[in-house]
Enzyme design. Structure first.
Site, PDB file in Angstrom:
ATOM      1  CG  HIS A 142       5.674 -24.512  11.010  1.00 21.71           C
ATOM      2  ND1 HIS A 142       5.421 -24.210   9.701  1.00 21.71           N
ATOM      3  CD2 HIS A 142       5.902 -23.321  11.626  1.00 21.71           C
ATOM      4  CE1 HIS A 142       5.475 -22.892   9.545  1.00 21.71           C
ATOM      5  NE2 HIS A 142       5.760 -22.338  10.692  1.00 21.71           N
ATOM      6  CD  GLU A 166       9.659 -20.012  17.648  1.00 21.88           C
ATOM      7  OE1 GLU A 166      10.147 -19.088  16.995  1.00 21.88           O
ATOM      8  OE2 GLU A 166       8.441 -20.213  17.747  1.00 21.88           O
ATOM      9  CG  ASP A 216       2.783 -18.963  15.067  1.00 19.10           C
ATOM     10  OD1 ASP A 216       2.632 -18.576  13.893  1.00 19.10           O
ATOM     11  OD2 ASP A 216       3.801 -18.696  15.747  1.00 19.10           O
ATOM     12  CE  LYS A 246      12.462 -24.612   9.489  1.00 17.06           C
ATOM     13  NZ  LYS A 246      13.266 -23.444   9.716  1.00 17.06           N
ATOM     14  CG  ASP A 259       4.515 -25.453   6.817  1.00 16.20           C
ATOM     15  OD1 ASP A 259       5.692 -25.291   7.189  1.00 16.20           O
ATOM     16  OD2 ASP A 259       3.602 -25.752   7.608  1.00 16.20           O
ATOM     17  CG  HIS A 260       9.116 -21.354   7.065  1.00  6.69           C
ATOM     18  ND1 HIS A 260       8.114 -21.034   7.935  1.00  6.69           N
ATOM     19  CD2 HIS A 260      10.215 -21.501   7.826  1.00  6.69           C
ATOM     20  CE1 HIS A 260       8.589 -20.991   9.165  1.00  6.69           C
ATOM     21  NE2 HIS A 260       9.875 -21.277   9.134  1.00  6.69           N
ATOM     22  NE  ARG A 287      -2.178  -1.896   3.139  1.00  8.63           N
ATOM     23  CZ  ARG A 287      -2.649  -2.312   4.306  1.00  8.63           C
ATOM     24  NH1 ARG A 287      -3.876  -2.010   4.646  1.00  8.63           N
ATOM     25  NH2 ARG A 287      -1.908  -3.022   5.125  1.00  8.63           N
ATOM     26  CE  LYS A 310       2.266 -20.722  10.167  1.00 15.67           C
ATOM     27  NZ  LYS A 310       2.922 -19.842  11.176  1.00 15.67           N
ATOM     28  CE  LYS A 356       6.258 -17.324  18.822  1.00 13.62           C
ATOM     29  NZ  LYS A 356       7.252 -17.452  17.750  1.00 13.62           N
TER      30      LYS A 356
HETATM   31  C1  BG6 Z   1       6.513 -18.964  11.820  1.00 12.04           C
HETATM   32  C2  BG6 Z   1       5.786 -18.514  13.050  1.00 12.04           C
HETATM   33  O1  BG6 Z   1       5.647 -19.636  10.951  1.00 12.04           O
HETATM   34  O2  BG6 Z   1       7.569 -19.840  12.197  1.00 12.04           O
HETATM   35  C3  BG6 Z   1       6.731 -17.846  14.034  1.00 12.04           C
HETATM   36  O3  BG6 Z   1       4.750 -17.610  12.687  1.00 12.04           O
HETATM   37  C4  BG6 Z   1       7.891 -18.754  14.348  1.00 12.04           C
HETATM   38  O4  BG6 Z   1       6.051 -17.499  15.233  1.00 12.04           O
HETATM   39  C5  BG6 Z   1       8.537 -19.255  13.055  1.00 12.04           C
HETATM   40  O5  BG6 Z   1       8.829 -18.014  15.112  1.00 12.04           O
HETATM   41  C6  BG6 Z   1       9.570 -20.313  13.358  1.00 12.04           C
HETATM   42  O6  BG6 Z   1      10.257 -20.617  12.170  1.00 12.04           O
HETATM   43  P1  BG6 Z   1      11.734 -21.165  12.229  1.00 12.04           P
HETATM   44  O7  BG6 Z   1      12.088 -21.441  10.805  1.00 12.04           O
HETATM   45  O8  BG6 Z   1      12.575 -20.101  12.863  1.00 12.04           O
HETATM   46  O9  BG6 Z   1      11.684 -22.381  13.090  1.00 12.04           O
END
Ligand code: BG6
Length: 518
Positions: free
Chosen positions: A264, A240, A259, A206, A201-202, A67, A172, A360
């Site tokens: 994941h 984390e 989340d 990996k 989904d990242h 934007r 996501k 977290k």
């Molecule tokens: C994201 C979450 O999808 O993944 C975050 O929204 C999280 O809250 C993150 O910190 C963790 O990803 P990675 O690759 O650091 O384990």
């Protein structure tokens, strides 16, 4: 505990094929929500890594859309991001030409007129840079804009053009419960055919997550014991040390279950639990993942635990509690920790408990899968005299370290030399990714972006998969929403989560593995 390292010889490494090296067709990548962190920290560094490896087509452009009016400032900012977050030398000779591929277009996501202008701009870039009609739209905006953007792309004929291929990548969170995910799927599929949709989904980007499949299906010795006859239980942890990092408003609505657990961790679980697919093609892999998820019966609420961190100490630093984080309700009931015990009712897994936890501000940053095997049927050495730490025979444990310290470790018992009798001590055989292959600067998005450009959906979620995992977790979310947690916060930052999480495993005689990592 003694550790035996596993090595890969330089000779072996020189034989390693470096990917398929398929290069996508010329086209334009349009990133919606490009002024956000994801684009600067992950997407552009990943795209530059592809450029460095000559995996991008010569005629290729990146258009950032958001934007704000940013103009040329955008390309400069992305260049800084590539250097800062991509581990790239600021004098890299490819940086200038790469920055020349980047442009910016200011657009109001809900203004149809702006999409007509965007279409004209993309046509102009195509003509000027001699780029073909292929387009990849990447939605990295806040989720409330996904449906509107897709509808507008459809209305302008950008989703199904007369010429060229188009696809959409959707970040996501994909929905926030079963109903919203269904509705979003409906809206997406009203405009894009499922074969054009890449739900990202990242975690699937990996290397260590993909390696779970390689470990299981490229080796002959593990699969025969990968079942209820030999495996006692499976733990999957995503811990984390970070808090919510300024994302208070997002996290307040999400929480740890939405989340991390629903996406994941379920992806990781599917790779551990699925049957061998008949090929590494999208349809085959996604079908087997779906079957594994569908075999999970509803999770009783008694088999779930939620937690929220209070203030504490992490790595010697005092950190505030969740309720004191920026833009978080001081009486928030959002969980920053979630754990479940589930089972998979099929012939391979019946009766094997799977414990999943994510949180977290835990003690250590570690994501890993640990597979505990059953003890041998007869322990002939257990009554022998043992010394020091080797007092009892421990079951075999296979630990797949997703991050950090990526690798795989196998614990087994070994005879202690020169000790009286038959003393058995656990030792660890350790494969360390970085030591074997060198440390990688890739962030996982390289593979996913390239696959999306090539039209390969293997590592992306299918609509049925997304709905199945939401169906499993929505009743838990509803039960949690209906009953406020009695004591929140219930764990100190820097600890391993709430004590009540231990009870999930106690009835099976198990404990969380808290000495995670190497
Ligand atoms: C994201 C979450 O999808 O993944 C975050 O929204 C999280 O809250 C993150 O910190 C963790 O990803 P990675 O690759 O650091 O384990």
């Amino acid at each position: 505990m003694a550790t035996i390292a596993m090595r890969v010889s330089q000779e072996d490494l020189s034989q390693v094929p470096r990917g398929t090296e398929r290069i996508p067709e010329p086209g334009i990548l349009v990133i919606f929500g490009a002024s956000g962190d994801l684009t600067k920290r992950k997407l552009l560094p990943a795209l530059f890594h592809l450029e460095q490896n000559s995996l991008l087509p010569a005629n290729f452009a990146i258009v950032g859309v958001a934007r704000r009016s940013l103009g040329d400032e955008f390309a400069n900012d992305m260049r800084e991001g590539i250097v800062e977050f991509g581990g790239v030398d600021k004098n890299d000779p490819k940086l200038d030409s790469f920055a020349g591929r980047i442009s910016y277009f200011a657009l109001n996501f809900d203004d149809p007129g702006h999409y007509a202008a965007l279409k004209a701009e993309l046509d102009r870039i195509s003509a000027e840079k001699n780029i073909g009609p292929d387009r990849l739209f990447y939605l990295a905006t806040a989720p409330e804009f996904f449906a509107g953007i897709i509808e507008n792309l459809g209305a302008q004929g950008l989703a199904q053009p007369e010429k060229g291929k188009t696809a959409v990548v959707i970040e996501k969170p994909f929905g926030h419960d079963l109903d919203s995910a269904r509705e979003l799927n409906h809206q997406v599929n009203a405009v894009f055919h499922e074969s054009q949709v890449f739900r990202i989904d990242h975690y699937l980007g990996k290397e260590t997550v993909q390696n779970v499949l390689v470990f299981r299906f490229a080796n002959g010795i593990f699969e025969p014991i990968w079942n209820r006859n030999y495996i006692d239980s499976v733990q999957i942890t995503a811990a984390e040390t970070l808090g919510v990092e300024g994302r208070g408003p997002f996290y307040e609505k999400a929480g740890a279950l939405r989340d991390i657990l629903q996406n994941h961790m379920m992806e990781l679980l599917s790779f551990v639990a699925m049957e061998p697919p008949s090929s590494f093609e999208a349809e085959s892999v996604r079908r087997e993942k779906l079957k594994a998820w569908q075999a999970i019966p509803p999770i009783p609420i008694l088999n779930t635990v939620r937690g929220q961190y209070g203030p504490g100490v992490i790595d010697g630093q005092r950190v505030p509690g969740y309720r004191d984080e920026e833009r978080v309700d001081p009486e928030s009931g959002t969980e920053t920790y979630a754990a479940v015990r589930l089972e998979i009712e099929n012939w391979r897994w019946a009766g094997v408990p799977f414990y999943l936890r994510a949180g977290k501000r835990l003690k250590k940053r570690v994501t890993e899968v640990s597979i505990q095997f059953k003890q041998p049927p007869l322990l002939i050495f257990n009554r022998m005299q043992s010394a020091g730490p080797c007092t009892e025979i421990q079951p075999n444990l296979l630990t797949i370290r997703i991050q950090p310290d990526e690798g795989i470790a196998l614990r087994f018992g070994a005879k202690v030399p020169n000790a009286p009798g038959m003393s058995v001590c656990p030792v660890i055989m350790d494969f360390d990714y970085a030591a074997a292959f060198g440390r990688s600067t890739a962030n996982g998005y390289e593979r996913l972006l390239l696959d999306a450009m090539l039209g390969d959906q293997t590592l992306f979620a299918h609509r049925d998969g997304v709905e199945t995992t939401w169906a499993l977790y929505t009743p838990i979310l509803q039960a949690w929403a209906n009953k406020k947690p009695e004591v929140f916060p219930n764990y100190f930052a820097g600890k391993w989560g709430p004590e009540c999480a231990d009870r999930l495993l106690e009835k099976d005689g198990n404990v969380w593995r808290n000495n995670l990592g190497k």
